[in-house]
Write an enzyme that holds these catalytic residues in place. Structure first.
Site, PDB file in Angstrom:
ATOM      1  N   ASP A 148       0.819  -1.228   0.000  1.00  0.00           N
ATOM      2  CA  ASP A 148       0.000   0.000   0.000  1.00  0.00           C
ATOM      3  C   ASP A 148       0.849   1.273   0.000  1.00  0.00           C
ATOM      4  OD1 ASP A 148       0.698  -0.363   2.714  1.00  0.00           O
ATOM      5  OD2 ASP A 148      -1.280   0.202   3.483  1.00  0.00           O
ATOM      6  N   GLY A 170      -4.238  -6.509  18.868  1.00  0.00           N
ATOM      7  CA  GLY A 170      -2.922  -7.121  18.652  1.00  0.00           C
ATOM      8  C   GLY A 170      -2.953  -8.343  17.755  1.00  0.00           C
ATOM      9  N   ALA A 171      -4.095  -8.627  17.132  1.00  0.00           N
ATOM     10  CA  ALA A 171      -4.193  -9.806  16.268  1.00  0.00           C
ATOM     11  C   ALA A 171      -3.825  -9.454  14.823  1.00  0.00           C
ATOM     12  CB  ALA A 171      -5.599 -10.389  16.322  1.00  0.00           C
ATOM     13  N   GLU A 210      -3.354   8.517  12.097  1.00  0.00           N
ATOM     14  CA  GLU A 210      -2.486   7.445  12.604  1.00  0.00           C
ATOM     15  C   GLU A 210      -1.013   7.799  12.372  1.00  0.00           C
ATOM     16  OE1 GLU A 210      -3.963   3.690  12.624  1.00  0.00           O
ATOM     17  OE2 GLU A 210      -2.032   2.716  12.954  1.00  0.00           O
ATOM     18  N   ASP A 265      -5.589  -0.278   5.787  1.00  0.00           N
ATOM     19  CA  ASP A 265      -6.474  -0.683   6.876  1.00  0.00           C
ATOM     20  C   ASP A 265      -7.746   0.169   6.884  1.00  0.00           C
ATOM     21  OD1 ASP A 265      -4.246  -2.173   7.358  1.00  0.00           O
ATOM     22  OD2 ASP A 265      -3.615  -1.055   9.133  1.00  0.00           O
TER      23      ASP A 265
HETATM   24  C1  GLA Z   1      -0.270  -2.787   8.335  1.00  0.00           C
HETATM   25  C2  GLA Z   1      -0.387  -1.343   7.888  1.00  0.00           C
HETATM   26  C3  GLA Z   1      -0.945  -1.286   6.458  1.00  0.00           C
HETATM   27  C4  GLA Z   1      -0.161  -2.186   5.515  1.00  0.00           C
HETATM   28  C5  GLA Z   1       0.018  -3.575   6.116  1.00  0.00           C
HETATM   29  C6  GLA Z   1       0.938  -4.436   5.307  1.00  0.00           C
HETATM   30  O1  GLA Z   1      -1.529  -3.375   8.454  1.00  0.00           O
HETATM   31  O2  GLA Z   1      -1.196  -0.627   8.765  1.00  0.00           O
HETATM   32  O3  GLA Z   1      -0.954   0.052   6.016  1.00  0.00           O
HETATM   33  O4  GLA Z   1       1.065  -1.596   5.180  1.00  0.00           O
HETATM   34  O5  GLA Z   1       0.531  -3.512   7.434  1.00  0.00           O
HETATM   35  O6  GLA Z   1       0.428  -4.679   4.033  1.00  0.00           O
END
Ligand code: GLA
Length: 362
Positions: free
Chosen positions: A21, A106-107, A144, A156
């Site tokens: 991403d 944390g998962a 974030e 995410d």
């Molecule tokens: C975490 C980050 C995302 C992405 C993933 C790996 O979840 O928050 O932005 O980079 O790792 O694909």
């Protein structure tokens, strides 16, 4: 404008496209059925009253004094979101933010993004903010990045926003575009939490991001989206940097191949791409753990599993497996039993299917 609102934002699972991403590449993901609920009222005072059912804590903070809370780090997600909305010029007043969640922390299922998105959606509804959903996801990411200090990409938040029932979300982070791809209804997603907590606030994530930037710079491109695995292989790069770049560029290709496989109903091929993705995490990106590797190995030899890989940032957290729904119980029993006998620890299963994204409940 309503005085009160309840919003829900789901956790997410990354299915293919690992760490792509923030390299402006492609990801296939899904929202899951678990997530964060925010109940919120407009307040007459210009304050945020934030409380969490999960940890029974609360924080009150004035809108003109929004600062990260050192002692109540959990509250920084909603505080950061409101601060970023205000800085972007949106007019909003005081509100309470009552948080509850059925998403395990944390998962690696993005409980933090779910909290950000549920908060932003509550503010959008309560103050009638004219904000598109992709922009909402981007502002949550900004919160974030700037407020919590993790340089995570947009995956995410975008996945929490754009989830659809029984469809995977195809995200293109260069064009900032979203599409969905249908997943057959007889398959499910099995998430297995390795029991080793996943912490993005550790330095590894930001370090990987720096290495990817360095790879792009060394290759003379703006981002790794602009190069192919063949070019990476032929370039004169430091070994670690080359392997990081290979992971990203091959992941992009796997997402494109995965979409074709799904569209032609080839679940075996899709599963093979998931296994290949994990192998690349293990050897090239080095963001797996021995526990995650064991879960993927067990999945590989269990009937009814099409594919399996670590999901999300890595360094702990969960694996995701694409499985035949009819065999789910047996698959969970077998893998859990063998995991316990090999590593002496418990893995925690969540069986889910791609679910609807963030929404207003009431
Ligand atoms: C975490 C980050 C995302 C992405 C993933 C790996 O979840 O928050 O932005 O980079 O790792 O694909």
């Amino acid at each position: 404008m309503p005085d009160t609102v309840t919003t829900f934002a789901p956790g997410r699972v990354e299915i293919l496209g690992n760490h792509t991403d923030y390299n402006l590449g492609f990801v296939l993901s899904a929202a899951i059925h678990l997530g964060v609920t925010v109940r919120s009222n407009r307040l007459s005072k210009n304050i945020l009253e934030i409380s969490s059912q999960t940890n029974q804590r609360s924080v009150t903070i004035r809108l003109d004094e929004l600062q990260p809370c050192v002692d109540e780090a959990w509250a920084n997600y909603p505080i950061g979101v409101i601060k970023v909305l205000l800085e972007a010029g949106f007019q909003l007043g005081g509100m309470d933010i009552r948080i509850s969640s059925d998403l395990p922390l944390g998962a690696g299922l993005s409980s933090s993004a779910a909290l950000e998105v549920a908060t932003a959606l509550a503010a959008k509804v309560l103050f009638n903010l004219d904000i598109e959903m992709m922009q909402l996801a981007q502002l949550c990411q900004k919160a974030e990045n700037e407020f919590v200090g993790v340089q995570s990409g947009l995956l995410d938040q975008a996945s929490s926003v754009f989830g659809r029932v029984h469809r995977l979300i195809l995200l293109d982070f260069l064009a900032i575009k979203v599409e969905t791809v249908s997943l057959p209804t007889n398959v499910s997603l099995l998430l297995l939490n390795s029991g080793v907590p996943h912490e993005l606030t550790g330095g590894e994530y930001n370090e990987r991001r720096k290495q990817c930037l360095l790879a792009a710079k060394s290759l003379g491109v703006a981002s790794l989206r602009d190069v192919t695995p063949a070019l990476v292989k032929s370039a004169d790069l430091d070994d670690v940097i080359r392997r990081r770049a290979l992971h990203i560029t091959e992941e992009n290709e796997r997402v494109v191949q995965g979409v074709d496989a799904l569209r032609s109903g080839n679940l075996a091929l899709f599963g093979a791409l998931m296994f290949a993705s994990h192998e690349s995490s293990r050897t090239n990106f080095e963001n797996s753990t021995a526990h995650l590797d064991t879960l993927v190995e067990l999945a590989k030899r269990t009937p009814g599993v099409f594919g399996s890989r670590l999901t999300g940032g890595g360094f702990g957290g969960s694996t995701v497996s694409l499985i035949d729904s009819a065999q789910a119980d047996e698959i969970i029993r077998t893998i859990s039993r063998e995991y316990r006998s090999i590593v002496g620890a418990t893995c925690y299963p969540i069986l889910t299917t791609p679910s609807e994204g963030a929404r207003v409940l009431a």
